[in-house]
Motif scaffolding. Structure first.
Motif, PDB file in Angstrom:
ATOM      1  N   SER A  34       0.728  -1.186   0.101  1.00  0.00           N
ATOM      2  CA  SER A  34      -0.132   0.016  -0.035  1.00  0.00           C
ATOM      3  C   SER A  34       0.719   1.244  -0.014  1.00  0.00           C
ATOM      4  CB  SER A  34      -0.860   0.059   1.240  1.00  0.00           C
ATOM      5  OG  SER A  34      -1.702   1.125   1.345  1.00  0.00           O
ATOM      6  N   GLU A  35       2.017   1.474   0.825  1.00  0.00           N
ATOM      7  CA  GLU A  35       2.954   2.535   1.000  1.00  0.00           C
ATOM      8  C   GLU A  35       3.337   2.640  -0.207  1.00  0.00           C
ATOM      9  OE1 GLU A  35       3.700   3.376   5.620  1.00  0.00           O
ATOM     10  OE2 GLU A  35       5.295   2.431   4.452  1.00  0.00           O
ATOM     11  N   ALA A  36       3.749   1.283  -0.890  1.00  0.00           N
ATOM     12  CA  ALA A  36       4.702   1.310  -2.267  1.00  0.00           C
ATOM     13  C   ALA A  36       4.001   2.257  -3.260  1.00  0.00           C
ATOM     14  CB  ALA A  36       5.177  -0.041  -2.534  1.00  0.00           C
ATOM     15  N   ASN A  37       2.659   1.877  -3.233  1.00  0.00           N
ATOM     16  CA  ASN A  37       1.743   2.647  -4.153  1.00  0.00           C
ATOM     17  C   ASN A  37       1.568   3.890  -4.123  1.00  0.00           C
ATOM     18  OD1 ASN A  37      -0.284   2.271  -6.598  1.00  0.00           O
ATOM     19  ND2 ASN A  37      -1.631   2.899  -5.001  1.00  0.00           N
ATOM     20  N   GLN A  38       1.416   4.203  -2.642  1.00  0.00           N
ATOM     21  CA  GLN A  38       1.253   5.788  -2.476  1.00  0.00           C
ATOM     22  C   GLN A  38       2.402   6.446  -2.781  1.00  0.00           C
ATOM     23  OE1 GLN A  38      -1.362   7.597  -0.509  1.00  0.00           O
ATOM     24  NE2 GLN A  38      -2.478   5.756  -1.619  1.00  0.00           N
ATOM     25  N   VAL A  39       3.572   5.919  -2.626  1.00  0.00           N
ATOM     26  CA  VAL A  39       4.939   6.637  -3.088  1.00  0.00           C
ATOM     27  C   VAL A  39       4.880   6.884  -4.516  1.00  0.00           C
ATOM     28  CG1 VAL A  39       7.385   6.462  -3.155  1.00  0.00           C
ATOM     29  CG2 VAL A  39       6.189   6.004  -0.846  1.00  0.00           C
ATOM     30  N   LYS A  40       4.743   5.970  -5.229  1.00  0.00           N
ATOM     31  CA  LYS A  40       4.515   5.660  -6.748  1.00  0.00           C
ATOM     32  C   LYS A  40       3.811   6.968  -7.216  1.00  0.00           C
ATOM     33  CE  LYS A  40       4.272   2.083  -8.963  1.00  0.00           C
ATOM     34  NZ  LYS A  40       3.185   0.856  -9.570  1.00  0.00           N
ATOM     35  N   GLN A  41       2.543   7.021  -6.713  1.00  0.00           N
ATOM     36  CA  GLN A  41       1.634   7.961  -6.951  1.00  0.00           C
ATOM     37  C   GLN A  41       1.928   9.600  -6.892  1.00  0.00           C
ATOM     38  OE1 GLN A  41      -0.595   7.366  -9.037  1.00  0.00           O
ATOM     39  NE2 GLN A  41      -0.615   5.065  -8.894  1.00  0.00           N
ATOM     40  N   ILE A  42       2.500   9.524  -5.500  1.00  0.00           N
ATOM     41  CA  ILE A  42       3.147  10.865  -5.098  1.00  0.00           C
ATOM     42  C   ILE A  42       4.102  11.398  -6.115  1.00  0.00           C
ATOM     43  CG2 ILE A  42       4.731  11.900  -3.091  1.00  0.00           C
ATOM     44  CD1 ILE A  42       2.774  10.415  -1.256  1.00  0.00           C
ATOM     45  N   ILE A  43       5.101  10.604  -6.467  1.00  0.00           N
ATOM     46  CA  ILE A  43       6.062  10.941  -7.291  1.00  0.00           C
ATOM     47  C   ILE A  43       5.426  11.434  -8.718  1.00  0.00           C
ATOM     48  CG2 ILE A  43       8.045   9.918  -8.771  1.00  0.00           C
ATOM     49  CD1 ILE A  43       8.603   8.397  -6.120  1.00  0.00           C
ATOM     50  N   ARG A  44       4.501  10.471  -9.158  1.00  0.00           N
ATOM     51  CA  ARG A  44       3.827  10.771 -10.637  1.00  0.00           C
ATOM     52  C   ARG A  44       3.104  12.299 -10.305  1.00  0.00           C
ATOM     53  NH1 ARG A  44       2.796   7.385 -14.378  1.00  0.00           N
ATOM     54  NH2 ARG A  44       0.686   8.445 -14.760  1.00  0.00           N
ATOM     55  N   LEU A  45       2.300  12.636  -9.233  1.00  0.00           N
ATOM     56  CA  LEU A  45       1.768  13.769  -9.003  1.00  0.00           C
ATOM     57  C   LEU A  45       2.566  14.954  -8.968  1.00  0.00           C
ATOM     58  CD1 LEU A  45      -0.870  14.472  -6.595  1.00  0.00           C
ATOM     59  CD2 LEU A  45       1.067  15.875  -6.519  1.00  0.00           C
ATOM     60  N   PHE A  46       3.699  14.852  -8.396  1.00  0.00           N
ATOM     61  CA  PHE A  46       4.838  16.017  -8.669  1.00  0.00           C
ATOM     62  C   PHE A  46       5.364  16.236  -9.835  1.00  0.00           C
ATOM     63  CE2 PHE A  46       4.890  15.688  -3.958  1.00  0.00           C
ATOM     64  CZ  PHE A  46       4.601  16.809  -3.611  1.00  0.00           C
ATOM     65  N   LYS A  47       5.546  14.967 -10.490  1.00  0.00           N
ATOM     66  CA  LYS A  47       6.180  15.106 -12.001  1.00  0.00           C
ATOM     67  C   LYS A  47       5.091  15.687 -13.062  1.00  0.00           C
ATOM     68  CE  LYS A  47       9.367  11.220 -11.891  1.00  0.00           C
ATOM     69  NZ  LYS A  47      10.405  11.677 -12.875  1.00  0.00           N
ATOM     70  N   LYS A  48       3.895  15.222 -12.821  1.00  0.00           N
ATOM     71  CA  LYS A  48       2.655  15.711 -13.711  1.00  0.00           C
ATOM     72  C   LYS A  48       2.524  17.058 -13.568  1.00  0.00           C
ATOM     73  CE  LYS A  48      -1.818  15.009 -15.115  1.00  0.00           C
ATOM     74  NZ  LYS A  48      -3.025  14.290 -15.125  1.00  0.00           N
ATOM     75  N   HIS A  49       2.247  17.668 -12.153  1.00  0.00           N
ATOM     76  CA  HIS A  49       1.700  18.986 -12.112  1.00  0.00           C
ATOM     77  C   HIS A  49       3.012  20.073 -12.174  1.00  0.00           C
ATOM     78  CE1 HIS A  49      -2.330  17.903 -11.055  1.00  0.00           C
ATOM     79  NE2 HIS A  49      -1.802  16.841 -10.532  1.00  0.00           N
ATOM     80  N   SER A  50       4.092  19.566 -12.164  1.00  0.00           N
ATOM     81  CA  SER A  50       5.119  20.507 -12.352  1.00  0.00           C
ATOM     82  C   SER A  50       5.646  20.503 -13.844  1.00  0.00           C
ATOM     83  CB  SER A  50       6.318  20.175 -11.727  1.00  0.00           C
ATOM     84  OG  SER A  50       6.987  19.012 -11.870  1.00  0.00           O
ATOM     85  N   ALA A  51       4.868  19.908 -14.710  1.00  0.00           N
ATOM     86  CA  ALA A  51       5.112  20.075 -16.252  1.00  0.00           C
ATOM     87  C   ALA A  51       4.228  20.838 -16.851  1.00  0.00           C
ATOM     88  CB  ALA A  51       4.991  18.488 -16.793  1.00  0.00           C
ATOM     89  N   ALA A  52       4.813  21.499 -17.852  1.00  0.00           N
ATOM     90  CA  ALA A  52       3.842  22.483 -18.712  1.00  0.00           C
ATOM     91  C   ALA A  52       2.809  21.612 -19.459  1.00  0.00           C
ATOM     92  CB  ALA A  52       4.684  23.065 -19.957  1.00  0.00           C
ATOM     93  N   LYS A  53       1.596  22.260 -19.958  1.00  0.00           N
ATOM     94  CA  LYS A  53       0.613  21.531 -20.602  1.00  0.00           C
ATOM     95  C   LYS A  53       0.598  22.003 -22.174  1.00  0.00           C
ATOM     96  CE  LYS A  53      -1.852  21.989 -16.211  1.00  0.00           C
ATOM     97  NZ  LYS A  53      -2.768  22.581 -15.258  1.00  0.00           N
ATOM     98  N   PHE A  54       0.496  20.814 -23.022  1.00  0.00           N
ATOM     99  CA  PHE A  54       0.293  20.902 -24.166  1.00  0.00           C
ATOM    100  C   PHE A  54      -1.091  20.740 -24.663  1.00  0.00           C
ATOM    101  CE2 PHE A  54       0.974  19.357 -28.800  1.00  0.00           C
ATOM    102  CZ  PHE A  54       1.554  20.602 -29.081  1.00  0.00           C
ATOM    103  N   ASN A  55      -1.827  21.619 -24.421  1.00  0.00           N
ATOM    104  CA  ASN A  55      -3.482  20.807 -24.752  1.00  0.00           C
ATOM    105  C   ASN A  55      -4.251  21.979 -25.572  1.00  0.00           C
ATOM    106  OD1 ASN A  55      -3.365  23.348 -22.917  1.00  0.00           O
ATOM    107  ND2 ASN A  55      -4.813  22.591 -21.205  1.00  0.00           N
ATOM    108  N   ASN A  56      -3.899  22.616 -26.429  1.00  0.00           N
ATOM    109  CA  ASN A  56      -4.514  23.339 -27.591  1.00  0.00           C
ATOM    110  C   ASN A  56      -4.367  22.716 -28.895  1.00  0.00           C
ATOM    111  OD1 ASN A  56      -1.938  24.912 -28.977  1.00  0.00           O
ATOM    112  ND2 ASN A  56      -1.376  24.842 -26.622  1.00  0.00           N
ATOM    113  N   GLU A  57      -5.438  23.293 -29.735  1.00  0.00           N
ATOM    114  CA  GLU A  57      -5.510  22.387 -31.015  1.00  0.00           C
ATOM    115  C   GLU A  57      -4.426  22.557 -32.118  1.00  0.00           C
ATOM    116  OE1 GLU A  57      -9.212  24.059 -32.595  1.00  0.00           O
ATOM    117  OE2 GLU A  57     -10.265  23.048 -31.074  1.00  0.00           O
TER     118      GLU A  57
END
Length: 311
Positions: free
Chosen positions: A203-226
């Motif tokens: 359970s903790e291993a999965n939480q750590v993985k998701q925490i790392i993914r969260l910081f990686k994703k939300h600190s990245a720029a977004k390419f979301n236009n047409e």
């Protein structure tokens, strides 16, 4: 999946939080650009149902300029945004804050000061009289002694010597530099947080993985236009020290921050070691973050700035 459309909440380690537990709460919010607001007097030119360009009247532009000194700050725009996600982590072993402003040494010797007075006096003709020697003073400043110093300085310039060196050589004196430290501006605070992850179960291993993914994703720029012409700002992080369900009564508070750099070390024990599912047994995550706005004296008199030691 470390993002998605619904609110995500993670914590490490997986333990019950009590009224006395101290921890660090980190909320993720979307970056909000400055809205200049008032559109009165803005005229959109349309052609065949499509807006081709927009014009601003002088009065509207003036309102924007006048409001420039009181525009909403990035911190205030982000503070009340609904969070996209939340992470609860232990308070790192080493925490600190830093407050600084910029000051710079500056000199203004008597000749420079007189030059300023003469420059102002040129408007009324006094300056030219002083230069010719018709006046014995200008702006209330006695000129006796200045002429000799000025002549020495000019002579020094002709041979590549500084004014002070020539005056010292001629009279054994140097000009009083009137050295003073002057305020130059404000700084924006930066912080480094280091977290150690040693998962004790799946359970903790999965939480750590998701925490790392969260910081990686939300600190990245977004390419979301047409058409791919623009990229959008990364998300913003709001850090808060907590004690139980309440804000920490002593430690400093933060303004909303951007994540400048994310460092992950998957071999924190200096050797590669994983559990049977591939999760590293010991990891270190380092966050280099920076506040959106400087800290001002008024920040200590309202809102979260009144808590504990303030910012």
């Amino acid at each position: 999946s470390g993002g998605g459309g619904r609110f995500q909440s993670y914590r490490y380690p997986n333990k019950m939080l009590t009224d006395s537990t101290d921890y660090l709460k980190i909320k993720v919010v979307e970056y909000v650009a400055l809205d200049l607001g008032n559109t009165n007097g803005v005229k959109s030119i349309t052609k065949e149902g499509k807006t081709t360009h927009t014009t601003h009247t002088k009065s509207t532009f003036a309102k924007h300029v006048e409001g420039g000194m009181s525009v909403e700050t990035g911190s205030s725009r982000m503070r009340n945004k609904k969070p996209l996600a939340q992470v609860i982590l232990p308070i790192p072993q080493r925490i600190s804050d830093n407050n600084s402003v910029r000051w710079q040494k500056d000199e203004l010797n008597p000749l420079q000061a007189l030059g300023i007075k003469i420059g102002g006096g040129l408007m009324s003709g006094q300056g030219m009289k002083a230069i010719r020697g018709d006046n014995e003073e200008i702006g209330g400043v006695k000129l006796a002694g200045y002429r000799e110093a000025a002549l020495s300085a000019l002579a020094g310039m002709a041979v590549g010597k500084s004014a002070n060196k020539m005056i010292s050589r001629a009279s054994g004196q140097v000009m009083n530099p009137n050295l003073e430290v002057l305020f130059e501006g404000v700084n924006i605070r930066a912080f480094t947080f280091e977290f150690n992850f040693s998962p004790r179960n799946m359970s903790e291993a999965n939480q750590v993985k998701q925490i790392i993914r969260l910081f990686k994703k939300h600190s990245a720029a977004k390419f979301n236009n047409e058409n791919g012409m623009f990229i959008k700002s990364p998300d913003v992080f709001i850090f808060e020290y907590m004690k139980g369900n309440s804000a920490h009564p002593f430690l400093n508070v933060f303004k909303p921050m951007i994540l400048n750099k994310l460092d992950l070390d998957y071999t924190a024990n200096q050797t590669y070691s994983t559990f049977h599912d591939g999760t590293p047994t010991s990891m270190t995550m380092r966050l280099n973050v920076q506040e959106l706005n400087p800290v001002y004296a008024e920040d200590y008199d309202s809102g979260e700035g009144t808590r504990g030691v303030g910012f």
